[in-house]
Design a protein around this motif. Structure first.
Motif, short mmCIF file in Angstrom:
data_model
loop_
_atom_site.label_atom_id
_atom_site.label_comp_id
_atom_site.label_asym_id
_atom_site.label_seq_id
_atom_site.Cartn_x
_atom_site.Cartn_y
_atom_site.Cartn_z
N LEU A 1 2.64 -10.87 8.40
CA LEU A 1 3.11 -11.62 7.24
C LEU A 1 1.96 -11.91 6.28
CD1 LEU A 1 5.46 -13.04 5.86
CD2 LEU A 1 4.80 -15.10 7.09
N SER A 2 0.81 -12.29 6.82
CA SER A 2 -0.33 -12.60 5.97
C SER A 2 -0.73 -11.42 5.11
CB SER A 2 -1.50 -13.07 6.83
OG SER A 2 -2.61 -13.36 6.02
N SER A 3 -0.82 -10.24 5.71
CA SER A 3 -1.21 -9.05 4.97
C SER A 3 -0.10 -8.58 4.05
CB SER A 3 -1.59 -7.92 5.93
OG SER A 3 -2.02 -6.79 5.21
N GLN A 20 -5.27 -2.05 -7.31
CA GLN A 20 -3.84 -1.99 -7.04
C GLN A 20 -3.39 -0.57 -6.72
OE1 GLN A 20 -2.08 -3.80 -10.50
NE2 GLN A 20 -2.84 -5.83 -9.98
N ARG A 21 -3.88 0.39 -7.49
CA ARG A 21 -3.51 1.79 -7.28
C ARG A 21 -3.93 2.28 -5.90
NH1 ARG A 21 -5.72 6.53 -7.23
NH2 ARG A 21 -7.78 5.86 -7.86
N ILE A 22 -5.10 1.86 -5.46
CA ILE A 22 -5.62 2.31 -4.17
C ILE A 22 -5.01 1.54 -3.00
CG2 ILE A 22 -7.71 2.39 -2.75
CD1 ILE A 22 -9.26 2.96 -5.38
N LEU A 23 -4.90 0.23 -3.14
CA LEU A 23 -4.51 -0.62 -2.01
C LEU A 23 -3.01 -0.73 -1.79
CD1 LEU A 23 -7.09 -3.51 -2.47
CD2 LEU A 23 -7.21 -1.58 -0.89
N PHE A 24 -2.21 -0.85 -2.85
CA PHE A 24 -0.79 -1.09 -2.69
C PHE A 24 -0.07 -0.08 -1.79
CE2 PHE A 24 -0.04 -3.85 -6.69
CZ PHE A 24 -0.21 -4.99 -5.94
N ALA A 29 2.87 0.42 3.11
CA ALA A 29 3.25 1.32 4.21
C ALA A 29 2.84 0.75 5.57
CB ALA A 29 2.62 2.69 4.01
N GLY A 30 2.11 -0.36 5.57
CA GLY A 30 1.65 -0.94 6.82
C GLY A 30 0.45 -0.23 7.40
N GLU A 31 -0.20 0.61 6.60
CA GLU A 31 -1.36 1.38 7.07
C GLU A 31 -2.66 0.60 6.92
OE1 GLU A 31 -1.20 4.81 4.59
OE2 GLU A 31 0.59 5.60 5.55
N LEU A 32 -2.66 -0.45 6.11
CA LEU A 32 -3.87 -1.23 5.85
C LEU A 32 -3.56 -2.70 6.05
CD1 LEU A 32 -6.81 -1.45 4.77
CD2 LEU A 32 -5.83 -1.63 2.49
N ILE A 33 -4.27 -3.33 6.96
CA ILE A 33 -4.11 -4.76 7.19
C ILE A 33 -5.23 -5.48 6.46
CG2 ILE A 33 -4.10 -6.58 8.92
CD1 ILE A 33 -3.02 -4.49 10.89
N ALA A 34 -4.84 -6.36 5.56
CA ALA A 34 -5.80 -7.11 4.77
C ALA A 34 -5.64 -8.60 5.04
CB ALA A 34 -5.60 -6.82 3.28
N ALA A 74 -7.96 -7.69 10.65
CA ALA A 74 -7.96 -7.10 9.30
C ALA A 74 -8.97 -5.97 9.18
CB ALA A 74 -8.28 -8.17 8.26
N GLU A 75 -8.57 -4.97 8.43
CA GLU A 75 -9.47 -3.87 8.07
C GLU A 75 -10.16 -4.16 6.74
OE1 GLU A 75 -7.49 0.07 8.50
OE2 GLU A 75 -5.81 -1.21 9.09
N LEU A 76 -9.58 -5.08 5.97
CA LEU A 76 -10.08 -5.39 4.64
C LEU A 76 -10.01 -6.88 4.40
CD1 LEU A 76 -10.91 -4.41 1.74
CD2 LEU A 76 -8.45 -4.35 1.24
#
Length: 93
Positions: A1-3, A20-24, A29-34, A74-76
């Motif tokens: 939920l946080s990410s 935004q273009r890179i991270l969104f 997609a759930g591939e990056l947890i921030a 988190a990865e980021l």
């Protein structure tokens, strides 16, 4: 939920178009947890905010955050910062 919610909203509000273009796509997609490095505790009279200043083409962050929820998974880490471009409010990520 946080990410999925908090970090995504931070990127929408404070991220550059490039961020935004890179991270969104990866975040949605759930591939990056921030995780958002933001202190929820009230600021004291000395200021608990994070300030960013430009140094030789890079950014230097000054300040502290007591804890970052979900940081271990988190990865980021997203750090909202005050650059001074818009007074004393957070204006950059």
């Amino acid at each position: 939920l946080s990410s999925a919610v908090i970090a995504t909203r931070a990127v929408a509000a404070l991220g550059s178009r490039e961020q935004q273009r890179i991270l969104f796509p990866r975040m949605m997609a759930g591939e990056l947890i921030a995780a958002l490095a933001y202190d929820l505790a009230p600021q004291d009279e000395h200021g608990a905010e994070i300030r960013a200043t430009s140094h030789a083409g890079n950014w230097r962050l000054d300040g502290r955050v007591a804890s970052v929820y979900h940081a271990p998974s988190a990865e980021l880490l997203l750090v909202p910062a005050i650059t001074g471009a818009h007074g004393d409010r957070y204006d950059s990520l």
